[in-house]
Write an enzyme that holds these catalytic residues in place. Structure first.
Site, PDB file in Angstrom:
ATOM      1  N   HIS A 182       0.803  -1.220   0.000  1.00 60.58           N
ATOM      2  CA  HIS A 182       0.000   0.000   0.000  1.00 60.58           C
ATOM      3  C   HIS A 182       0.839   1.276   0.000  1.00 60.58           C
ATOM      4  O   HIS A 182       0.344   2.337  -0.390  1.00 60.58           O
ATOM      5  CB  HIS A 182      -0.955   0.020   1.206  1.00 60.58           C
ATOM      6  CG  HIS A 182      -2.151  -0.851   1.007  1.00 60.58           C
ATOM      7  ND1 HIS A 182      -2.125  -2.198   1.280  1.00 60.58           N
ATOM      8  CD2 HIS A 182      -3.387  -0.585   0.532  1.00 60.58           C
ATOM      9  CE1 HIS A 182      -3.313  -2.714   0.993  1.00 60.58           C
ATOM     10  NE2 HIS A 182      -4.093  -1.758   0.528  1.00 60.58           N
ATOM     11  N   GLY A 183       2.059   1.204   0.440  1.00 61.24           N
ATOM     12  CA  GLY A 183       2.863   2.421   0.438  1.00 61.24           C
ATOM     13  C   GLY A 183       4.234   2.206   1.042  1.00 61.24           C
ATOM     14  O   GLY A 183       4.431   1.327   1.881  1.00 61.24           O
TER      15      GLY A 183
END
Lengths: 368, 466
Positions: free
Chosen positions: B317-318
């Site tokens: 996700h990041g």
């Protein structure tokens, strides 16, 4: 309705909606100015290899597509209705309706902006007014939110604290309080500004505090066309419009108004009837935004002069004061450097009034 | 290009639909590919090259794997291709994260690369990986037509925000798909619902979250308002975008997988992850968890597998620690549920739902925070550990102003609206009313969404950074 027919209707109706607006977007004539928003609209960006590679064509096209979308104002109105009517939000992009008035939330109180505004005013005082035979006054014009926001449950500045803070920052100027003379209906329903025909008492108070007795006898005139103020177009919902009333008397009719906007002196009227039917009819007062204006009263029975450092609220107020002065000079330091004032005005034996609305003071970076 | 933009809705989409349906059947994939390239290049012209290289990598690897079927060469090709895909992802998405942490650990100051993240790289990289692995596992035949493979990887409905479509799920549709009025109508319905979720609800909640982020005044209630609003915003934003993708896919003849199934009605975190971002969860299950041994290993190995999968899920996700912690946070709850909590949760549905909502809400505070410090400030504030006042006038205003949006979002996140429509349709009069109302609903939502977009409201799509 059977499923098949239902599906056909869905496809046809939605295709008509999508392709109809799409076709209109592609072939419709682009507007370059929005009357309701009072701003230039984006134009079609130029397509070139460099603008595509750096992405500016795409980002500019997005803005262009929104700005020139068919029935833009109607769609903006739908959004306002959805926000305020369906979702019952208390504001739409900061704009709200209450007691028949449109307004924009002014919040929060910015210490930094007050510091900047007072620094600009004190800079003028130190450079041009200190140790001179001038009487220096300061007055804050509370905007219409002062009489509307808190009562209607919107976010509101703490006006007494705001004004007190400005008073303390400019304590070498005599403060003239006008808040008690104002109420909501002294402002246009659809605009930020105050109504000239409702501020005679304010003019009297200011004149009196500066040592002059204003008779305040005027003839009230009214423009024929309705006035749609700045919030009217921004909110894009049809509401009751305003009428602009303007006051005249012998002094106002005979005075000479000179603008230096173009660098050369140009004679303009107190009330500009061309502007009255233009994009912003409030600009009829002293022809709107102008850095430097002189109003001379040939009928004056004295040689008193007044210099007003002002914003647009001053445009409708200044004509009311001319009967007690031989000359009023209006300086708007949003449109000229305050350091340049010394070259335009010889400060000696004048009344000097700093008069700004809370909207300008709380967003004071425009003061130069 | 954003689906929720005037450019997409009124310039790109009508042109694409017109061209696509006028194109002969055998050239439809070419039309789709060209449309997708324009769609992608609109936001990221230079990264079209990167995506092309990724597609070529997958295409060549697929052919070689099939050619050397069963031999060691096939395995080697799989490894090389996967490393290239992961390498691209690592370089473009994670390089600066690793450099920052290396600098912090060693005291050195290796300069950051400051590479702009190519939009959708996480999604299309996973699709290319799944294709190559599926060919290696013989779950799918290698694609011999590069146009078809490129059309699959770059298919604009799902290119930048998923769902992550498995090649094996759409391989047959790439060759042969049907178009019909009923499919188009169904696609329109799903698309419009997604558009409304994104533009009317998620963006409004986004304004509230922005107000929280920008406010200097915090209070206990404001922290809770933020946690609730952000949890709803991220659901409506992401599921809205997924709905639009599914709807567009259906219009073009594809059946894309469902990505969300009312996650907030889950009674356990295990169930939540079966309903939230389904395509990502199943991807990690099939390509990481099961190859690691899944639960058919020792207890310790099983624990390791869960932790690895959820750390990777968070990291996907990041490129920041709060995403890794977010993933591991869920791993902890999943482990606790697996080993003892699940059986108790099954007995008390209401308590289970409350537990899920609270757990997920806290997780999204971590997810949405700039760093762990601000996440802990908010979580501490929610539970009264920060000495904050209960509420201030400013926050009371936001609560009153956004209350209808929050209530509408909370109801919309449950199957209640769908159940009402389904029940109403069971009677003859109800069915007629639903049919008539439907068309007004579809036009109304599209017009309202258009109005919000024309007004240039707050409109960034949250999942683009992934």
């Amino acid at each position: 309705m059977n499923e098949k027919r239902r599906n056909i209707i869905v496809v046809i109706v939605m295709a008509l909606f999508l392709f109809g607006l799409s076709l209109w977007s592609w072939i419709g004539k682009d507007r370059d100015y929005s009357e309701s928003e009072r701003r230039k609209l984006a134009s079609k960006p130029k397509l070139s290899a460099s603008t595509v590679i750096d992405g500016s064509f795409m980002s500019d096209f997005e803005v262009y597509a929104m700005d020139t979308f068919p029935m833009r104002d109607a769609f903006r109105g739908i959004k306002s209705v959805s926000e305020l009517g369906v979702f019952r939000k208390l504001d739409n992009n900061g704009l709200y309706i209450s007691s028949g008035h449109l307004s924009r939330i002014e919040y929060p109180y910015s210490e930094r902006m007050l510091e900047h505004a007072s620094e600009r005013m004190n800079n003028i005082y130190d450079k041009f007014l200190a140790n001179k035979s001038v009487n220096v006054y300061f007055s804050v014009i509370p905007d219409k939110n002062c009489f509307l926001a808190e009562k209607s449950g919107r976010l509101s500045l703490d006006y007494p604290a705001f004004i007190e803070e400005m008073k303390q920052r400019t304590d070498h100027m005599k403060y003239i309080d006008i808040t008690d003379l104002l109420e909501l209906d002294d402002f246009y329903r659809t605009d930020t500004h105050w109504r000239q025909e409702r501020i005679v008492d304010v003019a009297k108070r200011l004149a009196s505090e500066m040592g002059a007795e204003l008779k305040g006898e005027y003839t009230e005139n009214v423009l024929e066309s309705p006035f749609k103020g700045v919030y009217y177009g921004q909110l894009a919902i049809p509401v009751r419009t305003d009428m602009i009333h303007y006051l005249t008397n012998d002094s106002i009719e005979k005075c000479k108004v000179t603008s230096y906007n173009t660098g050369k002196p140009i004679e303009i009227g107190v009330y500009n009837m061309d502007k009255a039917v233009g994009r912003d009819p409030y600009e009829m007062f002293l022809s709107g935004a102008d850095p430097f204006i002189e109003i001379e009263n040939p009928n004056a029975d004295n040689d008193r002069e007044l210099v007003i450092f002002r914003d647009s609220f001053g445009s409708s107020l200044a004509p009311l004061l001319i009967e007690v002065y031989s000359k009023i000079t209006l300086v708007d330091i949003r449109y000229m450097q305050s350091e340049a004032v010394g070259a335009m005005v010889g400060f000696n034996d004048q009344d000097v009034l700093f008069m700004y609305s809370t909207l300008i003071l709380n967003n004071s970076l425009a003061l130069r | 290009m954003l689906f929720s933009s005037i450019t997409f809705l009124y310039y790109f989409l009508p042109c694409v639909l017109l061209i696509y349906f006028l194109t002969p059947k055998k050239l439809k994939n070419t039309a789709l590919l060209l449309s997708s390239i324009i769609f992608y290049a609109w936001g990221e012209p230079k990264y079209v090259v990167l995506m092309t290289v990724g597609i070529l990598n997958g295409f060549i690897a697929g052919l070689l794997i099939e050619k050397y079927n069963g031999a060691k060469t096939a395995k080697a090709v799989l490894w090389v291709s996967s490393l290239i895909s992961i390498g691209f992802l690592g370089y473009f998405k994670y390089a600066d994260f690793f450099i920052e942490n290396f600098n912090a650990a060693t005291g050195l100051s290796v300069p950051l690369l400051k590479i702009a993240l190519p939009v959708g790289i996480s999604f299309y990289t996973f699709q290319i990986l799944s294709y190559v692995i599926d060919v290696y596992r013989k779950d799918a035949a290698a694609q011999r037509n590069i146009i078809d493979l490129a059309a699959y990887v770059s298919m604009f409905p799902q290119l930048i925000a998923g769902p992550i479509v498995r090649y094996s799920d759409v391989a047959a549709q790439l060759k042969e798909r049907t178009h019909s009025i009923s499919k188009a109508a169904s696609g329109i319905r799903v698309f419009v619902v997604g558009l409304g979720k994104k533009v009317l609800i998620a963006n409004a909640l986004g304004e509230l979250c922005k107000a929280y982020s920008e406010s200097e005044e915090r209070s206990v209630i404001f922290c809770w308002i933020y946690a609730v609003s952000y949890s709803l915003q991220i659901y409506f934003d992401f599921s809205g975008y997924s709905d639009m993708a599914v709807g567009l896919g259906r219009l073009l003849g594809f059946e894309l997988c469902e990505n969300f199934r009312y996650p907030y009605i889950s009674e356990s975190i295990t169930e939540f992850w079966r309903r939230w971002h389904i395509s990502l969860g199943t991807w990690f299950r099939d390509y990481v968890y099961i190859p690691l041994g899944g639960n058919r290993v020792s207890k310790l190995g099983h624990l390791r597998n869960i932790l690895v999968v959820w750390m990777l899920t968070g990291f996907w996700h990041g490129a920041a620690w709060n995403f890794i912690i977010w993933g591991l946070y869920f791993a902890v709850f999943l482990i606790i549920e697996k080993f003892f909590l699940l059986k108790y949760l099954k007995k008390t549905k209401a308590a289970g739902r409350l537990y899920v909502i609270l757990t997920v809400m806290i997780s999204f505070v971590i997810f949405g925070a700039e760093n762990m410090g601000s996440a802990m400030d908010c979580i501490g504030g929610m539970f009264g550990f920060k000495g904050l006042p209960l509420i201030s006038a400013e926050q009371g205003y936001y609560l009153r102003s956004f209350s209808i949006v929050i209530i509408a979002a909370a109801i919309g996140a449950t199957p209640l609206p769908r159940i009402i429509v389904e029940n109403a349709s069971k009677t003859k009069i109800g069915a007629v009313a639903v049919s008539v109302t439907e068309i007004f609903f579809l036009v109304g939502v599209t017009a309202a969404a258009t109005a919000y977009l024309v007004d240039g409201s707050f409109n960034p799509f949250m999942y683009f950074r992934f």
